[in-house]
Design a protein around this motif. Structure first.
Motif, PDB file in Angstrom:
ATOM      1  N   ILE A 150      21.539  50.487  91.407  1.00 54.02           N
ATOM      2  CA  ILE A 150      22.545  49.923  92.305  1.00 54.02           C
ATOM      3  C   ILE A 150      22.916  48.494  91.919  1.00 54.02           C
ATOM      4  O   ILE A 150      24.055  48.066  92.126  1.00 54.02           O
ATOM      5  N   PHE A 151      21.973  47.763  91.322  1.00 50.03           N
ATOM      6  CA  PHE A 151      22.187  46.344  91.049  1.00 50.03           C
ATOM      7  C   PHE A 151      23.442  46.056  90.216  1.00 50.03           C
ATOM      8  O   PHE A 151      24.205  45.142  90.546  1.00 50.03           O
ATOM      9  N   PRO A 152      23.735  46.790  89.115  1.00 51.94           N
ATOM     10  CA  PRO A 152      24.974  46.506  88.359  1.00 51.94           C
ATOM     11  C   PRO A 152      26.231  46.677  89.198  1.00 51.94           C
ATOM     12  O   PRO A 152      27.197  45.909  89.045  1.00 51.94           O
ATOM     13  N   TYR A 153      26.238  47.665  90.086  1.00 57.76           N
ATOM     14  CA  TYR A 153      27.410  47.876  90.931  1.00 57.76           C
ATOM     15  C   TYR A 153      27.566  46.760  91.967  1.00 57.76           C
ATOM     16  O   TYR A 153      28.685  46.387  92.331  1.00 57.76           O
TER      17      TYR A 153
ATOM     18  N   VAL B 260      36.480  44.432  94.466  1.00 56.28           N
ATOM     19  CA  VAL B 260      37.188  44.181  95.731  1.00 56.28           C
ATOM     20  C   VAL B 260      38.481  43.423  95.475  1.00 56.28           C
ATOM     21  O   VAL B 260      39.556  43.787  95.979  1.00 56.28           O
ATOM     22  N   PHE B 261      38.397  42.342  94.685  1.00 60.32           N
ATOM     23  CA  PHE B 261      39.601  41.561  94.393  1.00 60.32           C
ATOM     24  C   PHE B 261      40.588  42.362  93.548  1.00 60.32           C
ATOM     25  O   PHE B 261      41.805  42.243  93.723  1.00 60.32           O
ATOM     26  N   LEU B 262      40.073  43.183  92.619  1.00 58.67           N
ATOM     27  CA  LEU B 262      40.961  44.005  91.795  1.00 58.67           C
ATOM     28  C   LEU B 262      41.727  44.997  92.650  1.00 58.67           C
ATOM     29  O   LEU B 262      42.938  45.199  92.464  1.00 58.67           O
ATOM     30  N   PHE B 263      41.043  45.606  93.599  1.00 64.86           N
ATOM     31  CA  PHE B 263      41.722  46.542  94.485  1.00 64.86           C
ATOM     32  C   PHE B 263      42.693  45.821  95.415  1.00 64.86           C
ATOM     33  O   PHE B 263      43.821  46.287  95.623  1.00 64.86           O
ATOM     34  N   ALA B 264      42.272  44.670  95.966  1.00 66.00           N
ATOM     35  CA  ALA B 264      43.091  43.964  96.958  1.00 66.00           C
ATOM     36  C   ALA B 264      44.363  43.397  96.362  1.00 66.00           C
ATOM     37  O   ALA B 264      45.414  43.389  97.023  1.00 66.00           O
TER      38      ALA B 264
END
Length: 290
Positions: A5-8, A16-20
């Protein structure tokens, strides 16, 4: 499980910023292009692909598209060629070359709106610097470069080349300095001229850098339109109306958000297609072992 999970978690803020700021606006423009905002302000009706039909029937849209293609040719190609020549000329790391690199990069620091105001004085009919110096050789001049359909887009292209060539030069300098000196030295020892070394050794090894610079130059040629708004407002007779200024005019002047969203979506698709084509063509065989 924690290690998986750590890399994600590290990538999560970027995603988040890429999607937003990238994917959500693209999806929103695609959604808005299916509604006609002219008919109702609060709850526009669904019209399907009618906005795209109206867009393709608009002669101004096709004029803006052709203008943008011409602007790309007049800024991307000269700008990249000039940047490459400057990088080769200033390749050696001397004190004079460091000063010249700073001087050529300086236009990139100036905001495009300020640069447009500066160039308004240069292109001013009769009293501008361009007419002043041309008058020394050809007699009195009173050329309205920004007011004539056959010269207005060329004048704007000159500003684009002037502003971004120094920026592209930095990437070419970095690419040139990363090329192993042994490859050039071996070619020179074998009797190759400096011209042959440049075209057969240096330029092929620069293809990854060229691919990257061409991509960002394409993006800038479509997205940087502040000087159009300041200097010509798309005129005369839509001679300098490019796609982004056309979209801005639709949204702000006519409030036709559905048609503007359709034009935005088409522009993004064209930009994506140009970028993919450029990367596939220029990066083919561009990777080399160091």
């Amino acid at each position: 499980m924690r290690h998986k999970i750590f890399p994600y978690l590290i990538l999560l803020p970027t995603l988040v910023f890429l999607f937003a700021f990238t994917y959500f606006p693209l999806l929103r423009s695609a959604m808005d292009s299916l509604f006609d905002s002219r008919m109702a302000s609060s709850n526009p009706p669904f019209v399907g692909l009618q906005n795209y039909q109206r867009l393709f029937e608009d002669a101004v849209f096709w004029r803006a598209l052709l203008n943008n293609l011409a602007y790309i040719l007049m800024t991307v190609i000269p700008g990249i060629v000039l940047a490459l020549l400057l990088a080769v000329a200033l390749w050696e790391n001397t004190s004079l070359n460091r000063w010249l690199r700073t001087a050529f990069f300086f236009p990139m620091i100036i905001p495009l709106v300020s640069a447009a105001t500066l160039w308004l004085f240069i292109f001013m009919p009769g009293m501008g610097l361009l007419d002043y110096y041309l008058a020394k050789f050809f007699g009195p001049m009173n050329n309205n470069y920004l007011g004539m359909s056959n010269t207005a887009l060329i004048a704007l292209s000159v500003i684009g080349v002037w502003k971004f060539a120094g920026y592209y030069m930095l990437f070419f300098l970095a690419g040139l300095q990363s090329i192993p000196a042994s490859a050039r030295e071996a070619a020179l020892m074998e009797g190759a001229s400096r011209t042959q070394v440049f075209f057969y050794i240096t330029l092929p090894l620069l293809r990854p850098t060229i691919s990257f610079v061409v991509t960002i130059a394409l993006i800038y040629s479509i997205t940087q339109i502040d000087h159009v708004a300041v200097m010509t407002q798309g005129g005369p007779n839509n001679a300098t109306t490019v796609l982004l200024y056309y979209i801005q005019s639709l949204a702000n002047d006519t409030h036709d958000l559905g048609k503007a969203s359709a034009a935005t979506f088409i522009t993004l698709l064209l930009l994506f297609a140009f970028s993919v084509l450029n990367l596939r063509v220029l990066e083919r065989g561009a990777h080399h072992e160091r």
